[in-house]
Design a protein around this motif. Sequence first.
Motif, short mmCIF file in Angstrom:
data_model
loop_
_atom_site.label_atom_id
_atom_site.label_comp_id
_atom_site.label_asym_id
_atom_site.label_seq_id
_atom_site.Cartn_x
_atom_site.Cartn_y
_atom_site.Cartn_z
N ASN A 173 1.55 -9.44 12.25
CA ASN A 173 0.34 -9.60 11.47
C ASN A 173 0.66 -10.33 10.18
OD1 ASN A 173 -1.95 -9.29 9.86
ND2 ASN A 173 -2.30 -7.17 10.48
N MET A 174 0.20 -11.56 10.07
CA MET A 174 0.52 -12.40 8.91
C MET A 174 -0.07 -11.88 7.60
SD MET A 174 2.57 -14.63 10.02
CE MET A 174 2.62 -16.06 8.97
N LYS A 175 -1.05 -11.00 7.67
CA LYS A 175 -1.64 -10.43 6.45
C LYS A 175 -0.71 -9.39 5.81
CE LYS A 175 -6.50 -11.00 7.66
NZ LYS A 175 -7.77 -10.29 7.89
N ILE A 176 0.17 -8.83 6.61
CA ILE A 176 1.08 -7.80 6.11
C ILE A 176 2.33 -8.47 5.54
CG2 ILE A 176 2.53 -5.84 6.76
CD1 ILE A 176 0.46 -5.18 8.93
N LYS A 177 2.67 -8.08 4.31
CA LYS A 177 3.87 -8.60 3.65
C LYS A 177 4.83 -7.43 3.40
CE LYS A 177 1.80 -12.59 2.83
NZ LYS A 177 1.95 -13.64 3.78
N ARG A 218 8.90 -11.22 -0.73
CA ARG A 218 7.96 -10.78 0.29
C ARG A 218 8.23 -11.58 1.56
NH1 ARG A 218 2.35 -9.86 -2.94
NH2 ARG A 218 3.19 -10.44 -4.95
N GLU A 248 0.82 -1.21 0.00
CA GLU A 248 0.00 0.00 0.00
C GLU A 248 0.86 1.26 0.00
OE1 GLU A 248 -3.81 1.92 2.38
OE2 GLU A 248 -2.86 0.11 3.15
N ASN A 293 6.71 -12.17 5.66
CA ASN A 293 5.59 -11.93 6.56
C ASN A 293 5.99 -11.00 7.70
OD1 ASN A 293 3.82 -13.64 5.18
ND2 ASN A 293 4.52 -15.42 6.32
N ASP A 294 5.04 -10.20 8.12
CA ASP A 294 5.21 -9.35 9.29
C ASP A 294 5.20 -10.24 10.53
OD1 ASP A 294 5.00 -6.34 10.22
OD2 ASP A 294 3.67 -7.49 11.53
#
Length: 150
Positions: free
Chosen positions: A82-86, A76, A48, A78-79
Amino acid sequence: MEEILRPIGMIARSLDSISNIEFKNIDLTRGQYLYLVRIEENPGIILEKLANIIKIDKTTAARAVQKLEKQGLIKRTNDDANMKIKHLFTTEKGKKIYPLIKRENDYSNQVALNGLSVEEQRLLSEYLLKVADNINQDWEFVKSGGRRKY
């Protein structure tokens, strides 16, 4: 009022076209070099924020990132929280290409500023940053659903 957007657009399209031709031999096309540079300059950036820096929509950025990832130029990760954030990083292969892109940018910048005094270069930079800020305000407004009144 002076027409400034046409020359700015012509400059941007010309430089983009030159880069696409010159970077074809390293399989970077259609502005992919821009994504690679921004990721190298902002290690760990998220999609984003990358899209926001380049001033494009997230879907277009996602496609470009996916192509660069397939080419082995970025990765990429993983955060931690938060696994949704790359987070995006350049690979060793991407890091090797970055200096070439940077040299091309520096050369194009030098050509663009040819014949301008140091003071003219400073003023041009200052004015263009102001123009970019003005446009960015509209971009943010429209991106969030606003409609400009013209």
